[in-house]
Write a protein that holds these residues in place. Structure first.
Motif, PDB file in Angstrom:
ATOM      1  N   ALA A 142       0.825  -1.320  -0.187  1.00 34.91           N
ATOM      2  CA  ALA A 142      -0.014   0.020   0.053  1.00 34.91           C
ATOM      3  C   ALA A 142       0.808   1.305   0.040  1.00 34.91           C
ATOM      4  O   ALA A 142       2.092   1.364   0.288  1.00 34.91           O
ATOM      5  CB  ALA A 142      -1.087   0.101   1.092  1.00 34.91           C
ATOM      6  N   LYS A 143       0.184   2.351  -0.398  1.00 36.94           N
ATOM      7  CA  LYS A 143       0.834   3.825  -0.432  1.00 36.94           C
ATOM      8  C   LYS A 143      -0.060   4.696   0.327  1.00 36.94           C
ATOM      9  O   LYS A 143      -1.275   4.670   0.380  1.00 36.94           O
ATOM     10  CB  LYS A 143       1.181   4.296  -1.593  1.00 36.94           C
ATOM     11  CG  LYS A 143       2.263   3.360  -2.362  1.00 36.94           C
ATOM     12  CD  LYS A 143       2.555   3.842  -3.692  1.00 36.94           C
ATOM     13  CE  LYS A 143       3.574   3.288  -4.462  1.00 36.94           C
ATOM     14  NZ  LYS A 143       3.814   3.620  -5.823  1.00 36.94           N
ATOM     15  N   ALA A 144       0.541   5.570   1.115  1.00 41.18           N
ATOM     16  CA  ALA A 144      -0.105   6.685   1.669  1.00 41.18           C
ATOM     17  C   ALA A 144       0.955   7.978   2.119  1.00 41.18           C
ATOM     18  O   ALA A 144       1.838   7.636   2.033  1.00 41.18           O
ATOM     19  CB  ALA A 144      -0.730   6.430   2.969  1.00 41.18           C
ATOM     20  N   THR A 145       0.133   9.299   2.255  1.00 43.78           N
ATOM     21  CA  THR A 145       1.017  10.478   2.176  1.00 43.78           C
ATOM     22  C   THR A 145       1.362  10.503   3.495  1.00 43.78           C
ATOM     23  O   THR A 145       0.115  10.659   4.450  1.00 43.78           O
ATOM     24  CB  THR A 145       0.355  11.540   1.542  1.00 43.78           C
ATOM     25  OG1 THR A 145       0.097  11.179   0.107  1.00 43.78           O
ATOM     26  CG2 THR A 145       1.176  12.659   1.564  1.00 43.78           C
ATOM     27  N   ALA A 146       2.524  11.008   3.891  1.00 40.72           N
ATOM     28  CA  ALA A 146       2.843  11.375   5.270  1.00 40.72           C
ATOM     29  C   ALA A 146       2.552  12.825   5.587  1.00 40.72           C
ATOM     30  O   ALA A 146       3.121  13.489   4.729  1.00 40.72           O
ATOM     31  CB  ALA A 146       4.166  10.756   5.491  1.00 40.72           C
ATOM     32  N   ILE A 147       1.791  13.026   6.432  1.00 39.22           N
ATOM     33  CA  ILE A 147       1.404  14.541   6.650  1.00 39.22           C
ATOM     34  C   ILE A 147       2.412  14.934   8.024  1.00 39.22           C
ATOM     35  O   ILE A 147       2.106  14.306   8.933  1.00 39.22           O
ATOM     36  CB  ILE A 147       0.085  14.792   7.098  1.00 39.22           C
ATOM     37  CG1 ILE A 147      -0.784  14.252   6.105  1.00 39.22           C
ATOM     38  CG2 ILE A 147      -0.269  16.362   7.445  1.00 39.22           C
ATOM     39  CD1 ILE A 147      -0.811  14.745   4.486  1.00 39.22           C
ATOM     40  N   PRO A 148       3.295  15.866   7.708  1.00 34.69           N
ATOM     41  CA  PRO A 148       4.477  15.964   8.937  1.00 34.69           C
ATOM     42  C   PRO A 148       4.124  16.837   9.923  1.00 34.69           C
ATOM     43  O   PRO A 148       3.421  17.934   9.616  1.00 34.69           O
ATOM     44  CB  PRO A 148       5.644  16.773   8.207  1.00 34.69           C
ATOM     45  CG  PRO A 148       4.930  17.262   6.909  1.00 34.69           C
ATOM     46  CD  PRO A 148       3.798  16.667   6.542  1.00 34.69           C
TER      47      PRO A 148
END
Length: 327
Positions: free
Chosen positions: A181-187
């Motif tokens: 899977a893939k997901a965007t990291a929100i810093p």
């Protein structure tokens, strides 16, 4: 040889021996004979700082000298690591070395200004900082199958992160890689604001410090999905492991240890290690650390070296696979 010559030679030998003895470092027989500096690469009040101060108090009592804790935050522990590496190798400067110091930074930075294996000497492991996967109660993510379905099917999937290369970021990336899977990291710049946004539903997921997340979980403001470990946490015994919850078996936790400058004499390292291990077995210390959501560790210098090298190799594989870099 005349009697007078023999006496002169004997006196000369005694004088040379006395001079040599006076030049020997204090560690040879009396370490420590003055206060020890213990550097913490994070700001005061955080988990690593609290753990260090709890243990340092007992180490001070065991060694009979003050142990002065000094905070040296900055640059993913690099500031404190450099200061420790440059300190005299006499046992009077030690450092709480995070997972980042030894296992992550060498992979994340192309030009790291210290070498963890050449410039630092492992003394003892300190504490483990368990992680828990949490979701917003406002989301539809009630369990592990829900989470995996969301991350697999949603092209805009995201999660809160404490920055590129943080243990929490890498734990989530390892989890994602285990089922493609893939997901965007929100810093985020810190755990509290990240957890607040997850609780509010701004971001749906986060791998978070169990100690920081537990009060919000117990208050119903966060939903605990699972712990990335092979055994349930004593802190949240009702929360399943990843394997129990239907996810891939996964073990990921942040950890801290103690290091000294390279070339610190083995006798000194062993004495420091013994005092730290004894402190970590103290019922009072164990109770205090567990109240903070931390698990006491403690090891010999060689055991810590082996543990850190295994962590270095395993997390290095994740970082290389994901092509993660902070440069």
């Amino acid at each position: 040889m005349s009697r007078r010559g023999f006496i002169h030679r004997a006196l000369g030998t005694l004088a040379a021996a006395a001079l040599a003895a006076s030049a020997m470092p204090a560690w040879a027989g009396d370490f420590p004979d003055h206060p020890i500096r213990w550097l913490v690469p994070f700001s005061a009040g955080g988990g690593s700082d609290l753990a260090t101060r709890i243990v340092a108090k007992h180490v001070s009592q065991a060694l009979g000298q003050p142990v002065v804790v000094e905070n040296r935050p900055g640059a993913a522990t690099i500031v404190a690591a450099q200061e420790t590496a440059r300190a005299a190798p006499d046992g009077y400067t030690v450092m709480t070395a995070g997972m980042s110091t030894l296992a992550l930074n060498p992979w994340l930075y192309k030009q790291l200004p210290y070498d963890p294996w050449k410039d630092l000497t492992p003394v003892s492991t300190l504490v483990a900082l368990p992680i828990v996967l949490v979701a917003s109660p406002a989301s539809d993510l009630d369990n592990m199958p829900d989470v995996m379905d969301y991350l697999s099917r949603n092209k805009t999937a995201s999660y809160a992160s404490l920055g590129v290369g943080s243990p929490h970021h890498l734990a989530m990336e390892l989890f994602l890689s285990m089922f493609g899977a893939k997901a965007t990291a929100i810093p985020y710049k810190g755990t509290p604001p990240a957890l607040q946004d997850v609780a509010a539903g701004v971001v749906p997921l986060m791998m978070a410090d169990l100690a920081a997340a537990r009060p919000l979980i117990e208050a119903g403001k966060l939903r605990a999905i699972a712990v990335p470990a092979y055994e349930r946490s004593e802190q949240l015994p009702e929360v399943p492991t990843f394997g129990e919850s239907g996810g891939p078996p996964l073990e990921a936790a942040a950890w801290q240890g103690v290091v000294a400058p390279a070339r610190t004499p083995r006798e000194v390292v062993d004495k420091l290690s013994g005092a730290i291990q004894a402190a970590l077995k103290s019922p009072e210390v164990v109770k205090q650390l567990k109240l903070q959501g931390m698990e006491p560790m403690g090891s010999s210098s060689n055991e810590f070296y082996d543990y850190a090298r295994r962590q270095y190799d395993s997390w290095g594989a994740v970082i290389r696979q994901k092509n993660i870099s902070v440069d």
